[in-house]
Design a protein around this motif. Structure first.
Motif, PDB file in Angstrom:
ATOM      1  N   LEU A 250       0.839  -1.192   0.000  1.00  0.00           N
ATOM      2  CA  LEU A 250       0.000   0.000   0.000  1.00  0.00           C
ATOM      3  C   LEU A 250       0.879   1.249   0.000  1.00  0.00           C
ATOM      4  CD1 LEU A 250      -2.672  -1.146   2.628  1.00  0.00           C
ATOM      5  CD2 LEU A 250      -2.754  -1.366   0.135  1.00  0.00           C
ATOM      6  N   ASN A 251       0.304   2.404  -0.297  1.00  0.00           N
ATOM      7  CA  ASN A 251       1.061   3.646  -0.443  1.00  0.00           C
ATOM      8  C   ASN A 251       1.009   4.507   0.818  1.00  0.00           C
ATOM      9  OD1 ASN A 251       1.672   3.119  -3.211  1.00  0.00           O
ATOM     10  ND2 ASN A 251      -0.371   3.829  -3.774  1.00  0.00           N
ATOM     11  N   ALA A 252       2.169   5.010   1.227  1.00  0.00           N
ATOM     12  CA  ALA A 252       2.249   5.871   2.409  1.00  0.00           C
ATOM     13  C   ALA A 252       3.057   7.124   2.113  1.00  0.00           C
ATOM     14  CB  ALA A 252       2.866   5.115   3.579  1.00  0.00           C
ATOM     15  N   ILE A 253       2.730   8.196   2.803  1.00  0.00           N
ATOM     16  CA  ILE A 253       3.476   9.460   2.772  1.00  0.00           C
ATOM     17  C   ILE A 253       3.954   9.725   4.194  1.00  0.00           C
ATOM     18  CG2 ILE A 253       3.391  11.938   2.300  1.00  0.00           C
ATOM     19  CD1 ILE A 253       2.971  10.222  -0.198  1.00  0.00           C
ATOM     20  N   SER A 254       5.213  10.127   4.346  1.00  0.00           N
ATOM     21  CA  SER A 254       5.801  10.347   5.671  1.00  0.00           C
ATOM     22  C   SER A 254       6.106  11.821   5.880  1.00  0.00           C
ATOM     23  CB  SER A 254       7.083   9.515   5.810  1.00  0.00           C
ATOM     24  OG  SER A 254       7.758   9.820   7.012  1.00  0.00           O
TER      25      SER A 254
ATOM     26  N   ASP B 222      -2.957   5.607   0.826  1.00  0.00           N
ATOM     27  CA  ASP B 222      -3.561   4.757   1.850  1.00  0.00           C
ATOM     28  C   ASP B 222      -3.284   5.244   3.264  1.00  0.00           C
ATOM     29  OD1 ASP B 222      -4.597   2.576   0.075  1.00  0.00           O
ATOM     30  OD2 ASP B 222      -2.472   2.432  -0.444  1.00  0.00           O
ATOM     31  N   LEU B 223      -2.131   5.895   3.453  1.00  0.00           N
ATOM     32  CA  LEU B 223      -1.708   6.233   4.816  1.00  0.00           C
ATOM     33  C   LEU B 223      -0.785   7.444   4.799  1.00  0.00           C
ATOM     34  CD1 LEU B 223      -1.273   5.499   7.889  1.00  0.00           C
ATOM     35  CD2 LEU B 223       0.559   3.971   7.117  1.00  0.00           C
ATOM     36  N   VAL B 224      -0.983   8.356   5.727  1.00  0.00           N
ATOM     37  CA  VAL B 224      -0.027   9.422   6.026  1.00  0.00           C
ATOM     38  C   VAL B 224       0.446   9.222   7.451  1.00  0.00           C
ATOM     39  CG1 VAL B 224       0.273  11.902   6.435  1.00  0.00           C
ATOM     40  CG2 VAL B 224      -0.916  11.120   4.382  1.00  0.00           C
ATOM     41  N   ILE B 225       1.763   9.252   7.657  1.00  0.00           N
ATOM     42  CA  ILE B 225       2.338   9.036   8.983  1.00  0.00           C
ATOM     43  C   ILE B 225       3.178  10.241   9.388  1.00  0.00           C
ATOM     44  CG2 ILE B 225       2.395   6.533   8.733  1.00  0.00           C
ATOM     45  CD1 ILE B 225       5.393   6.733   8.085  1.00  0.00           C
ATOM     46  N   GLY B 226       3.353  10.428  10.677  1.00  0.00           N
ATOM     47  CA  GLY B 226       4.251  11.479  11.111  1.00  0.00           C
ATOM     48  C   GLY B 226       4.128  11.825  12.576  1.00  0.00           C
ATOM     49  N   GLY B 227       5.230  12.318  13.116  1.00  0.00           N
ATOM     50  CA  GLY B 227       5.266  12.805  14.488  1.00  0.00           C
ATOM     51  C   GLY B 227       5.840  14.213  14.494  1.00  0.00           C
ATOM     52  N   PRO B 228       4.987  15.241  14.498  1.00  0.00           N
ATOM     53  CA  PRO B 228       5.492  16.618  14.539  1.00  0.00           C
ATOM     54  C   PRO B 228       6.436  16.815  15.717  1.00  0.00           C
ATOM     55  CG  PRO B 228       3.128  16.598  14.135  1.00  0.00           C
ATOM     56  CD  PRO B 228       3.519  15.180  14.473  1.00  0.00           C
TER      57      PRO B 228
END
Length: 357
Positions: free
Chosen positions: A3-7, A74-80
């Motif tokens: 699946l596709n993710a953006i970080s 499908d997903l965006v991930i991150g920890g500001p």
């Protein structure tokens, strides 16, 4: 099926590695710190790495660079950046520019409208106040407290159309050799919430394997040349402290001598002159192993943990190369999400995407 993710706020890539192991292709990673971005570029050859301020990046630019349509994300991930919400960062909340980065995360979610998202931050993010002049709510009342940053943020996610789930989870409960508590928020456009991962390890539940320990992580690390050093004064006291101990293991006279004015500080102060134990999980890694209040002294040697030991505790692959000075490498690793924590959360998200209607 991949699946596709953006970080976003990708750092040195701990979250990205775990998410990739869970079945996602990280198509693009955004990181402001030049050396962390360099780390990503030399290790993540299949990922587009942008070394830019997220304020200058639009959702449209992300779509153009990845050649993805919105419905294909499908997903965006991150920890500001977490410093404004952490104890070490004086918990300045939204009064710190770093705290306002949560709104940039929110903006990207609004512009991309991914199927799911993973938001990660320090434990304290779950109870930091917007207006510190107001009374604090009790733990039981926190979920309804409109003065908490987390509740404000989750309400904004709901307005966009997301079904959200959140909790504080301890990395040690998922096979990470480190006690590292993190706030996570999981969002989905589907009607059913994304499940929080079930614990795989425990220090009390006999039906689960025991927590992994520092010894599990670092005893096999042979190359420890890249390492900070202690001054003589620090070594003078640390050599008298047993593995698993700290300043309170010194005699009363030496406690006063070693701690000085710090004795007047509140709390247990157990990070001062702390010598680690092979038999317990590592304490939470910070951005430096030799800060006075968060000492990370090796159990057997009078030195801080090395760069490679730091990386092993965070579960980076052995061939993962970090760019920058020794200080910059410690910072990148200390700010990372443990790989296995990212993996177990990523598995839940993928299962949700594949199986839930």
């Amino acid at each position: 099926m991949r699946l596709n993710a953006i970080s976003l706020f990708s750092g040195a890539g701990g979250l990205d590695i775990g998410i990739s192991k869970a079945g996602f292709d990280v198509k693009l990673a955004i990181e402001f710190d030049a050396k962390a971005a360099e780390t990503l570029k030399q290790n993540s050859r299949d990922t587009i790495v942008l070394n830019k301020d997220i304020k200058d990046i639009s959702g449209e630019e992300i779509l153009n660079l990845t050649k993805l349509k919105r419905e294909e994300i499908d997903l965006v991930i991150g920890g500001p950046p977490c410093q404004s919400f952490s104890s070490a960062g004086k918990m300045r909340s939204l009064n710190d520019d770093r705290g306002n980065m949560i709104f940039e995360y929110l903006r990207i979610i609004r512009e991309l409208k991914p199927k799911t998202f993973l938001f990660e931050n320090v434990k304290q993010f779950s109870y930091i106040q917007i207006d510190k002049s107001k009374p604090k709510s009790s733990p039981k009342e926190r979920s309804k407290d409109s003065n908490l940053v987390i509740n404000m943020l989750m309400e904004e996610f709901r307005k966009i159309g997301y079904n959200v789930n959140n909790d504080i989870i301890n990395s040690a409960d998922y096979g990470v050799p480190q006690k590292r508590e993190r706030t996570i928020i999981l969002g989905t456009l589907k009607n059913k919430k994304i499940n929080l991962p079930k614990k795989t390890h425990s220090n009390s539940d006999t039906s689960l394997p025991n927590w992994k320990t520092l010894g599990n992580a670092i005893k096999s690390v042979n190359d420890n040349e890249e390492c900070m050093v202690y001054m003589y004064k620090r070594k003078k006291y640390l050599k008298l402290i047993p593995p698993g101990g700290h300043w309170k293991n010194l005699s009363p006279e030496l406690q006063k001598e070693a701690m000085g004015e710090k004795l007047k500080l509140g709390g247990g102060k157990t990070g001062f002159f702390r010598k680690l134990s092979y038999d317990k999980p590592s304490p939470t890694l910070c951005t430096s192993p030799k800060q006075p209040g968060t000492d990370m002294c090796h159990p057997e040697e009078l030195r801080p943990l090395s760069v490679n030991e730091y990386a092993a505790i965070q579960e980076f692959p052995k061939n993962w190369k970090f760019s920058g000075t020794t200080i910059q490498k410690y910072k990148q690793i200390g700010n990372a999400v443990p790989v296995n924590l990212a993996f177990v959360v990523g598995k839940e998200i993928k299962s949700h995407l594949v199986n839930e209607i």
